[in-house]
Design a protein around this motif. Structure first.
Motif, PDB file in Angstrom:
ATOM      1  N   UNK A 113       0.829  -1.203   0.000  1.00 32.38           N
ATOM      2  CA  UNK A 113       0.000   0.000   0.000  1.00 32.38           C
ATOM      3  C   UNK A 113       0.865   1.256   0.000  1.00 32.38           C
ATOM      4  N   UNK A 114       2.066   1.155   0.574  1.00 34.85           N
ATOM      5  CA  UNK A 114       2.797   2.373   0.885  1.00 34.85           C
ATOM      6  C   UNK A 114       3.651   2.957  -0.216  1.00 34.85           C
ATOM      7  N   UNK A 115       4.264   2.114  -1.069  1.00 31.64           N
ATOM      8  CA  UNK A 115       5.318   2.616  -1.941  1.00 31.64           C
ATOM      9  C   UNK A 115       5.104   2.297  -3.410  1.00 31.64           C
ATOM     10  N   UNK A 116       5.663   3.179  -4.258  1.00 32.77           N
ATOM     11  CA  UNK A 116       5.786   2.888  -5.695  1.00 32.77           C
ATOM     12  C   UNK A 116       7.223   2.379  -5.840  1.00 32.77           C
ATOM     13  N   UNK A 117       7.395   1.065  -5.802  1.00 30.10           N
ATOM     14  CA  UNK A 117       8.735   0.491  -5.649  1.00 30.10           C
ATOM     15  C   UNK A 117       9.668   0.800  -6.811  1.00 30.10           C
ATOM     16  N   UNK A 118       9.104   0.899  -8.020  1.00 30.94           N
ATOM     17  CA  UNK A 118       9.961   1.124  -9.190  1.00 30.94           C
ATOM     18  C   UNK A 118      10.240   2.596  -9.455  1.00 30.94           C
ATOM     19  N   UNK A 119       9.693   3.461  -8.615  1.00 31.41           N
ATOM     20  CA  UNK A 119       9.874   4.899  -8.842  1.00 31.41           C
ATOM     21  C   UNK A 119      10.925   5.476  -7.890  1.00 31.41           C
ATOM     22  N   UNK A 120      11.353   6.697  -8.207  1.00 32.28           N
ATOM     23  CA  UNK A 120      12.377   7.367  -7.391  1.00 32.28           C
ATOM     24  C   UNK A 120      11.802   7.792  -6.043  1.00 32.28           C
ATOM     25  N   UNK A 121      12.699   8.142  -5.127  1.00 33.90           N
ATOM     26  CA  UNK A 121      12.255   8.641  -3.822  1.00 33.90           C
ATOM     27  C   UNK A 121      11.469   9.942  -4.004  1.00 33.90           C
ATOM     28  N   UNK A 122      11.911  10.773  -4.952  1.00 32.02           N
ATOM     29  CA  UNK A 122      11.210  12.047  -5.210  1.00 32.02           C
ATOM     30  C   UNK A 122       9.744  11.781  -5.551  1.00 32.02           C
ATOM     31  N   UNK A 147      14.781  17.320   2.026  1.00 35.27           N
ATOM     32  CA  UNK A 147      14.486  17.735   3.409  1.00 35.27           C
ATOM     33  C   UNK A 147      14.209  16.506   4.276  1.00 35.27           C
ATOM     34  N   UNK A 148      13.370  15.578   3.753  1.00 38.30           N
ATOM     35  CA  UNK A 148      13.018  14.408   4.570  1.00 38.30           C
ATOM     36  C   UNK A 148      14.131  13.361   4.592  1.00 38.30           C
ATOM     37  N   UNK A 149      14.917  13.277   3.509  1.00 35.01           N
ATOM     38  CA  UNK A 149      16.082  12.367   3.531  1.00 35.01           C
ATOM     39  C   UNK A 149      16.990  12.787   4.686  1.00 35.01           C
ATOM     40  N   UNK A 150      17.141  14.098   4.831  1.00 37.96           N
ATOM     41  CA  UNK A 150      18.006  14.643   5.867  1.00 37.96           C
ATOM     42  C   UNK A 150      17.377  14.464   7.267  1.00 37.96           C
ATOM     43  N   UNK A 151      16.111  14.865   7.398  1.00 35.27           N
ATOM     44  CA  UNK A 151      15.446  14.816   8.707  1.00 35.27           C
ATOM     45  C   UNK A 151      15.300  13.406   9.242  1.00 35.27           C
ATOM     46  N   UNK A 152      14.940  12.475   8.335  1.00 35.77           N
ATOM     47  CA  UNK A 152      14.693  11.099   8.777  1.00 35.77           C
ATOM     48  C   UNK A 152      15.933  10.219   8.615  1.00 35.77           C
ATOM     49  N   UNK A 153      17.041  10.841   8.168  1.00 35.66           N
ATOM     50  CA  UNK A 153      18.298  10.100   7.946  1.00 35.66           C
ATOM     51  C   UNK A 153      18.046   8.845   7.093  1.00 35.66           C
ATOM     52  N   UNK A 194      20.713   9.151  -3.054  1.00 32.15           N
ATOM     53  CA  UNK A 194      20.170  10.460  -3.427  1.00 32.15           C
ATOM     54  C   UNK A 194      18.688  10.361  -3.737  1.00 32.15           C
ATOM     55  N   UNK A 195      18.062  11.512  -4.000  1.00 28.68           N
ATOM     56  CA  UNK A 195      16.603  11.555  -4.164  1.00 28.68           C
ATOM     57  C   UNK A 195      16.114  10.861  -5.432  1.00 28.68           C
ATOM     58  N   UNK A 196      17.042  10.558  -6.352  1.00 30.92           N
ATOM     59  CA  UNK A 196      16.629   9.901  -7.607  1.00 30.92           C
ATOM     60  C   UNK A 196      16.650   8.374  -7.486  1.00 30.92           C
ATOM     61  N   UNK A 197      17.171   7.853  -6.373  1.00 34.58           N
ATOM     62  CA  UNK A 197      17.270   6.391  -6.223  1.00 34.58           C
ATOM     63  C   UNK A 197      15.875   5.776  -6.158  1.00 34.58           C
ATOM     64  N   UNK A 198      15.737   4.545  -6.687  1.00 40.56           N
ATOM     65  CA  UNK A 198      14.429   3.872  -6.671  1.00 40.56           C
ATOM     66  C   UNK A 198      14.120   3.342  -5.272  1.00 40.56           C
ATOM     67  N   UNK A 237      12.753   2.149   3.615  1.00 37.93           N
ATOM     68  CA  UNK A 237      11.475   2.247   2.883  1.00 37.93           C
ATOM     69  C   UNK A 237      10.378   2.752   3.818  1.00 37.93           C
ATOM     70  N   UNK A 238      10.422   2.267   5.062  1.00 36.59           N
ATOM     71  CA  UNK A 238       9.424   2.692   6.046  1.00 36.59           C
ATOM     72  C   UNK A 238       9.511   4.205   6.277  1.00 36.59           C
ATOM     73  N   UNK A 239      10.736   4.720   6.318  1.00 40.26           N
ATOM     74  CA  UNK A 239      10.911   6.167   6.512  1.00 40.26           C
ATOM     75  C   UNK A 239      10.367   6.948   5.316  1.00 40.26           C
ATOM     76  N   UNK A 240      10.495   6.382   4.105  1.00 37.58           N
ATOM     77  CA  UNK A 240       9.957   7.053   2.906  1.00 37.58           C
ATOM     78  C   UNK A 240       8.427   7.148   3.012  1.00 37.58           C
TER      79      UNK A 240
END
Length: 527
Positions: free
Chosen positions: A364-373, A408-414, A419-423, A432-435
């Motif tokens: 339910x939570x993630x689009x696994x094949x897409x970037x973090x952005x 911002x969230x990569x930084x805040x949630x460590x 990078x933000x383009x990673x799948x 993944x849970x943090x995303x």
């Protein structure tokens, strides 16, 4: 030629890099027959990658393979596929399930190894047309379930099962293989209640007594100490400590894992909010969710509080957010800010500024094949038209704003990533849970349901996630409802905790109350 004096398994000088990240450096592990080895480390420490190498998983080959050597009974082996590993007697139960939802437990346990019997047609045209021998399938599945020592029904269809039973079905499937010598369990207790987890630990002891070796990965460190012979601690791709379990304690393991002292937070600053108005009022809520009992929930949630919902598995705690947010059929009434929220309508909930971080991050939570952005911003784009630029009739994505919010969230949630383009699929489970949390935060909702926020997350990241939820609640005044199987976790971040038993609220207490008081509510049967 097998060397009987050799260890069952040796992994020597294993190295691996992924997408330019060195994730494993010079790993050495030895395991004897019937030995239980506990593998611990923060998310992203490299535990799952090491096991994927051992199990010959495609992702390793597709990303350039690995360096180093694996020996089984003294013989060098290099598994090209998981089938090779299975043939050599290695089984693995992953964090994420690989069961066929429409099949029963028994059919899944013996999948691709089903016993067959001849029939009139197959006697003429050959054994490929033999009939499945359901009686033997059922018997052999029951034997595997008995071997595990935990009772699940072989006739139950997977899609109707609670999460814990799915986990046991996966384990029984491996135990049904006669040649099994080594079983890898990757976070098997993350989805289990304490009672189920105890049953699993007993079943690990049972496997060990039968001479089956076990590699047990878990973040529940007391389980490691209770069942393992040896503990191996990984940090940032290195083995930083290997010692007999009896020489270690939880604090020591934690210190090795995170390279710092993690104080196990006692109950947070618990606030009483006597003047807060009721923001959500739930009456006579029932939810039809497999494995959950939600019969008659009455609950008032105060504006600006962090409310915890706890209880034993299957008693209804997970059903509450899933029913209100429209993921499963529900009835009764829910009012939010004085207005009724229609049930069975996810979009209406989102439009009313409610958000939900599901316990099922992959489904339910993630689009696994897409970037973090894309993962972080997609919900807010779809629902609130955020992160979009408009010019006349044209609308396009504001790439700069999307990157900024993700960073911002990569930084805040460590979040550990390149990078933000990673799948999303390339991240470890805890990251993944943090995303999923970042995605909910980006919606800036008024009200947030978070279900099992630290499932499968290590000690260091746990504190960080709970801290992020508290900060989100305090800074933005967002009302947060945290649903968790771990009472201690609720006591660390909540103001009040409601306990669900038998599909109803058994009671609500301040988070400062004793564990015993909550435990009593959990086992009480509300009439």
């Amino acid at each position: 030629m097998e060397n009987n004096n050799a260890p069952l398994l040796e992994m020597r000088n294993i190295k691996k890099d992924f997408f330019g990240n060195q994730v494993l450096s010079d790993i050495n592990i030895t395991l004897g027959p019937g030995e239980v080895l506990g593998l611990v480390g923060e998310n992203g420490a490299g535990k799952s990658t090491l096991m994927k190498i051992l199990f010959g998983m495609d992702v390793i080959r597709e990303t350039g393979g690995y360096e180093g050597e694996i020996r089984l009974n003294g013989q060098a082996v290099k598994f090209a596929t998981p089938f090779d590993a299975l043939a050599a007697g290695i089984g693995m139960v992953h964090q994420e399930f690989s069961l066929i939802p429409g099949f029963t437990a028994a059919e899944n346990i013996l999948l691709n190894r089903e016993p067959t019997k001849p029939n009139i047609v197959s006697q003429v045209f050959g054994p490929r047309l033999d009939t499945l021998d359901y009686k033997t399938i059922s018997q052999r599945a029951d034997q595997a379930i008995d071997k595990m020592g935990v009772k699940i029904s072989g006739d139950m269809v997977i899609s109707d099962m609670p999460v814990g039973h799915k986990q046991f079905t996966e384990i029984a499937r491996e135990l049904s293989k006669d040649q099994l010598k080594l079983l890898i369990l990757d976070e098997p207790t993350a989805v289990l209640t304490e009672k189920e987890a105890e049953a699993l630990l007993a079943s690990i002891r049972n496997m060990s007594a039968q001479g089956i070796s076990v590699i047990f990965i878990t973040h529940r460190l007391h389980e490691i100490l209770s069942v393992c012979d040896t503990v191996v601690v990984m940090r940032d791709g290195y083995v930083v400590k290997e010692a007999p379990a009896k020489e270690l304690d939880v604090q020591e393991i934690t210190r090795w894992m995170v390279g710092r002292n993690v104080e196990s937070a006692s109950a947070a600053e618990v606030r009483e909010l006597p003047d807060a108005k009721t923001i959500m009022s739930i009456r006579k809520l029932w939810v039809d969710m497999p494995g959950e009992t939600v019969r008659n929930i009455d609950l008032d949630i105060k504006e600006g509080e962090i409310l915890g919902i706890g209880g034993l598995a299957g008693q209804g705690k997970l059903g509450i957010p899933n029913g209100i947010m429209g993921l499963y059929e529900a009835g009764g009434t829910v009012e939010f800010e004085g207005k009724p929220i229609p049930l069975n309508s996810p979009r209406k909930c989102l439009d009313a500024s409610l958000a939900f971080v599901s316990e099922d991050r992959r489904g339910v939570g993630l689009l696994l094949d897409e970037s973090l952005e894309w993962n972080v911003a997609f919900g807010a784009m779809q629902i609130q038209n955020k992160f979009l630029k408009k010019f006349g009739l044209f609308t396009w994505r504001d790439e700069r704003a999307i990157r900024a919010v993700t960073d911002k969230y990569i930084d805040e949630l460590k979040i550990k990533c390149t990078g933000s383009k990673q799948k999303a699929k390339e991240l470890s489970g805890g990251n993944q849970q943090k995303v999923c949390l970042a995605k909910a935060f980006a919606l800036q909702p008024k009200f947030l349901f978070v279900s099992e926020p630290t499932r499968g997350i290590d000690v260091g990241a746990k504190a960080l996630v709970l801290e992020a939820l508290k900060r989100f609640n305090r800074e933005f005044g967002v009302t947060v409802v945290v649903i968790s199987s771990e009472l201690e976790e609720l006591r660390q971040c909540c103001d009040r905790i409601a306990i669900v038993s038998g599909g109803r609220i058994a009671g609500i207490l301040p988070a400062t109350e004793s564990s015993e008081a909550f435990g009593t509510l959990m086992v009480s049967q509300v009439v």
